[in-house]
Design a protein around this motif. Structure first.
Motif, PDB file in Angstrom:
ATOM      1  N   ASP B   5     -44.094  26.827  -0.771  1.00 45.06           N
ATOM      2  CA  ASP B   5     -43.358  27.830  -1.565  1.00 45.06           C
ATOM      3  C   ASP B   5     -42.407  28.616  -0.662  1.00 45.06           C
ATOM      4  N   ALA B   6     -42.938  29.047   0.454  1.00 42.78           N
ATOM      5  CA  ALA B   6     -42.130  29.846   1.381  1.00 42.78           C
ATOM      6  C   ALA B   6     -40.981  29.001   1.939  1.00 42.78           C
ATOM      7  N   PHE B   7     -41.300  27.780   2.259  1.00 45.33           N
ATOM      8  CA  PHE B   7     -40.282  26.878   2.819  1.00 45.33           C
ATOM      9  C   PHE B   7     -39.149  26.690   1.808  1.00 45.33           C
ATOM     10  N   GLN B   9     -38.264  28.747  -0.554  1.00 41.75           N
ATOM     11  CA  GLN B   9     -37.490  29.997  -0.609  1.00 41.75           C
ATOM     12  C   GLN B   9     -36.523  30.092   0.565  1.00 41.75           C
ATOM     13  N   PHE B  10     -37.022  29.735   1.720  1.00 41.58           N
ATOM     14  CA  PHE B  10     -36.175  29.788   2.917  1.00 41.58           C
ATOM     15  C   PHE B  10     -34.966  28.859   2.773  1.00 41.58           C
ATOM     16  N   LEU B  11     -35.219  27.644   2.294  1.00 43.20           N
ATOM     17  CA  LEU B  11     -34.117  26.675   2.149  1.00 43.20           C
ATOM     18  C   LEU B  11     -33.107  27.135   1.112  1.00 43.20           C
ATOM     19  N   LEU B  12     -33.601  27.730   0.038  1.00 39.13           N
ATOM     20  CA  LEU B  12     -32.683  28.251  -0.979  1.00 39.13           C
ATOM     21  C   LEU B  12     -31.835  29.383  -0.402  1.00 39.13           C
ATOM     22  N   GLU B  61     -36.038  18.303  -2.260  1.00 36.46           N
ATOM     23  CA  GLU B  61     -37.080  17.417  -1.734  1.00 36.46           C
ATOM     24  C   GLU B  61     -38.402  18.180  -1.570  1.00 36.46           C
ATOM     25  N   VAL B  62     -38.307  19.365  -0.987  1.00 37.35           N
ATOM     26  CA  VAL B  62     -39.505  20.167  -0.748  1.00 37.35           C
ATOM     27  C   VAL B  62     -40.114  20.624  -2.073  1.00 37.35           C
ATOM     28  N   GLN B  63     -39.256  20.930  -3.031  1.00 39.95           N
ATOM     29  CA  GLN B  63     -39.728  21.378  -4.337  1.00 39.95           C
ATOM     30  C   GLN B  63     -40.482  20.257  -5.054  1.00 39.95           C
ATOM     31  N   GLY B  64     -40.008  19.036  -4.875  1.00 39.21           N
ATOM     32  CA  GLY B  64     -40.736  17.883  -5.382  1.00 39.21           C
ATOM     33  C   GLY B  64     -40.617  17.621  -6.872  1.00 39.21           C
ATOM     34  N   ASP B  65     -39.644  18.254  -7.542  1.00 36.74           N
ATOM     35  CA  ASP B  65     -39.454  17.987  -8.976  1.00 36.74           C
ATOM     36  C   ASP B  65     -38.321  16.998  -9.235  1.00 36.74           C
ATOM     37  N   VAL B 179     -41.923  35.722   3.095  1.00 34.71           N
ATOM     38  CA  VAL B 179     -41.394  34.369   3.266  1.00 34.71           C
ATOM     39  C   VAL B 179     -41.060  34.133   4.736  1.00 34.71           C
ATOM     40  N   ASP B 180     -40.393  35.088   5.332  1.00 33.36           N
ATOM     41  CA  ASP B 180     -40.013  34.942   6.732  1.00 33.36           C
ATOM     42  C   ASP B 180     -41.246  34.883   7.634  1.00 33.36           C
ATOM     43  N   ALA B 181     -42.235  35.715   7.308  1.00 34.86           N
ATOM     44  CA  ALA B 181     -43.453  35.717   8.122  1.00 34.86           C
ATOM     45  C   ALA B 181     -44.103  34.334   8.103  1.00 34.86           C
ATOM     46  N   GLU B 182     -44.100  33.732   6.937  1.00 32.36           N
ATOM     47  CA  GLU B 182     -44.681  32.400   6.792  1.00 32.36           C
ATOM     48  C   GLU B 182     -43.880  31.375   7.607  1.00 32.36           C
TER      49      GLU B 182
END
Ligand SMILES: [Fe+2]
Ligand SMILES: [Fe+2]
Ligand SMILES: [Fe+2]
Lengths: 330, 253, 94
Positions: B5-7, B9-12, B61-65, B179-182
């Motif tokens: 999820d965090a990844f 968000q970061f990519l978006l 890709e990360v979202q997987g939908d 998100v950043d912490a993750e």
């Protein structure tokens, strides 16, 4: 074409006997396909006609950014957006190359721009038509650039060196333009019914304006003869127009679209397609300033120019300050 | 929040920044102060659009939908966008556009330099390619900010005005959250706050040369990076950008 | 003072080790910006790896009437061109 209705700055062609020695040497060079270069002697009329022609061509490239630029922010995919932006950017480049070629004749780019904005110089009639749906973007690349290419390929052989070199560079970039346009309209012609409708609408609207790009028929074109003798015009308007029609009709048919002119018909005897003349009164009206977009196009260029004044002045002032500081330090 | 999820968000955040800014810069095409600038701005926009394609493809890709970069760009609504507010404000005059570009480019370059060392190879590869482009962007925007800041009286005034207007949007670039912490924990991306010192040093140097003063206020608008609150401007941008995809669902272009 | 940006002549060296070649001109307020503009204008299709810029007013050019004396002598020195020499195939690449 991008340079339509160029008034040749001379009255009629001189016979060899009427020519001065300089003029004769000049004409001999042209006849022998030797390029004329900026510092070579040239008749004043040749120089003035070229400034008009190259200037008008340059203005067309730059004003030509606007109808396509109209869709950059609405391009339907990231790839189409990038392609369209790269294409319109190329046109800015073409304007730049051509202004540079004109500058070798002793006129500055700023002077040319001011003549455009004051209405003293023209640009191609085609850019006074609007782009109303996304298929227009395909149609402009395919038909408008396609028509321009036919003219520009011929102009690579023009007698004036800098103009010829600009044309060679431009032609290298143009085939991308026509191909991306056809590719875009193909996706629509073979797409949903709505998309196909857009494609048909674009072809219908842009067909005759594209034919007008080549200028009025040669029978009505008083200035062609001298320009052809000087090799700043290589083929007649009618020859180029016919070439365009012959090349384009099969491409329309391939898309499965209706032909935009009921009189288009293969003529076995001539070995060419017959087609209807565009409405020349419309053409002259557009040239006079009464096209659907003339006012908006010039206003947009004028705004860019005026709004940009402080930027051009600011950056130049900074460069001068730096140069002065360097001088003082030396 | 899972790591994925965090990844996502970061990519978006990365992809929406370049998407929205690329869109804004492309609005200049045909309207710049001089042909050379027109062409240069288009190059910047083209680079940003290219980077968007990479970031959002990876996001999909990360979202997987099974969503493509185009699906993400053209079929999300404003609240799904994760770009910093800075990039969505209107262009204003050429000075504001270039000031925004410089403020963004400077952050962007620092960020991408760090992302080259990301534990995620795909992120590192995108950063590797993008940083070359962005290095040129910041060179160009920096020179223009200096040239106009230290140009005429008028250009100086306009650049100061641009900086004053944009300054409250800078802070958000460095405001870290969960998100950043993750991302830091996974070694995928740096803590945004850790870029601030270098950024301030660059800005201090450039603005001094540009004879511009950096506003004292530390106030920062926020809400873009987490989608909590965008400006009113984003909706209009999306209205044009997404129009065809929205009006003709399922059509292929 | 005239406020048009000066004109610069642009020379670019491509990937393949050829020397710098004149590709065109552009306007810029100074040399540094001219190089940047040249990158944006003239290397959009990967054309170059090195850029030279010269302010157009500093280009000294031969006058057209020199064309004869300057260039014709080299026309007669055909031996300067590698294809002038027939080399037997057996000696290999040269
Ligand atoms: Fe063009
Ligand atoms: Fe064109
Ligand atoms: Fe074109």
């Amino acid at each position: 074409m991008y340079a339509q209705m160029i008034k040749t700055a001379s009255d009629g062609i001189k016979s060899r006997d009427e020519m001065s020695d300089e003029e004769r040497t000049f004409q001999d060079k042209i006849d022998a396909d030797i390029k004329i270069e900026p510092k070579d002697w040239m008749p004043e009329d040749y120089r003035r006609t070229l400034i008009r022609q190259i200037g008008q061509h340059a203005h067309s490239e730059v004003v030509g950014q606007l109808p396509e630029g109209n869709w950059i922010t609405r391009a339907p995919t990231l790839e189409r957006k990038a392609i369209l932006l790269a294409k319109v950017q190329d046109e800015a480049g073409h304007g730049l190359y051509l202004y540079s070629a004109a500058e070798t004749l002793g006129v500055s780019r700023d002077e040319l721009v001011e003549m455009l904005l004051s209405g003293k110089m023209k640009y191609s009639s085609i850019f006074n038509y609007p782009t109303l749906n996304w298929a227009d973007i395909g149609a402009v690349g395919w038909l408008v650039d396609g028509a321009a290419i036919i003219n520009q390929v011929a102009l690579q052989r023009t007698s004036y060196g800098p103009y010829s070199r600009a044309m060679i560079r431009i032609c290298k970039e143009e085939s991308f333009h026509a191909r991306q346009g056809y590719h875009a309209i193909m996706a629509m012609a073979f797409g949903t019914p709505e998309q196909k409708k857009m494609a048909q609408d674009a072809v219908n609207r842009l067909w005759f304006p594209a034919l007008m790009m080549f200028g009025p028929s040669d029978k009505d074109s008083v200035h062609s003869e001298q320009s052809m003798a000087w090799k700043i015009k290589i083929k007649t308007n009618d020859e180029l127009r016919q070439q365009f029609v012959d090349q384009t009709v099969p491409q329309i048919l391939y898309l499965g679209l209706d032909l935009p002119d009921p009189n288009i018909q293969w003529n076995e005897e001539r070995g060419h397609y017959d087609f209807s003349d565009p409405d020349w009164s419309e053409f002259f009206n557009v040239i006079k300033g009464n096209g659907p977009c003339n006012t908006d196009r010039l206003a947009a260029r004028g705004k860019a120019w005026d709004d940009g004044q402080w930027v051009r002045d600011g950056l130049l002032a900074h460069s001068r300050k730096k140069a002065a500081a360097r001088m003082a330090a030396e | 929040m899972t790591r994925d999820d965090a990844f996502l968000q970061f990519l978006l955040r990365m992809g929406d920044n370049t998407l929205v800014l690329g869109h804004r810069v492309s609005e200049w095409c045909g309207h710049a102060p001089v042909l050379e600038e027109d062409i240069a701005l288009a190059n910047t926009a083209l680079d940003l659009i290219g980077q968007t394609q990479m970031w959002l493809a990876l996001a999909g890709e990360v979202q997987g939908d099974g969503k493509s970069a185009d699906d993400l760009a053209f079929l999300r609504d404003a609240w799904d966008f994760r770009n910093a507010l800075l990039v969505e404000v209107p262009n204003g005059d050429f000075g504001r556009t270039l000031m925004r570009q410089f403020l963004f480019d400077s952050w962007h370059k620092l960020m991408l330099e760090r992302l080259k060392g990301s534990s995620d190879e795909r992120v590192a590869a995108i950063a590797e390619k993008a940083v070359k482009e962005v290095t040129y962007h910041v060179e160009r925007s920096r020179d223009t900010v200096i040239g106009l800041g230290d140009g005429t009286e008028e250009s100086h005034a306009r650049m100061q005005e641009a900086l004053d207007y944009l300054w409250p949007y800078v802070g958000e670039l460095f405001a870290g959250d969960a998100v950043d912490a993750e991302m830091v924990a996974a070694d995928i991306a740096p803590d945004p706050a850790s870029l601030r010192a270098d950024y301030d040093a660059i800005l201090a140097e450039v603005m001094a040369e540009a004879t511009l003063s950096i506003p004292k206020s530390g106030f920062a608008h926020k809400g873009g990076r987490d989608g909590r609150m965008h400006t009113e401007h984003l909706g209009h941008l999306l209205t044009s950008m997404q129009w065809l995809q929205r009006a003709y669902p399922g059509a292929r272009w | 003072m005239k406020n048009e940006w000066p004109l610069w002549e642009i020379f670019i060296r491509g990937q393949h080790g050829m020397s710098h070649r004149h590709v065109g001109s552009l306007h810029a307020p100074d040399a540094a910006m001219a190089i940047k503009n040249a990158r944006d204008v003239y290397t959009r299709r990967n054309e170059g790896v090195s850029i030279w810029v010269v302010e157009a007013q500093h280009v000294a050019a031969s006058s057209p009437s020199d064309k004869g004396p300057l260039y014709e002598p080299s026309e007669s020195k055909v031996y300067r061109h590698p294809t002038f020499f027939d080399i037997p195939e057996e000696v290999g690449a040269m």
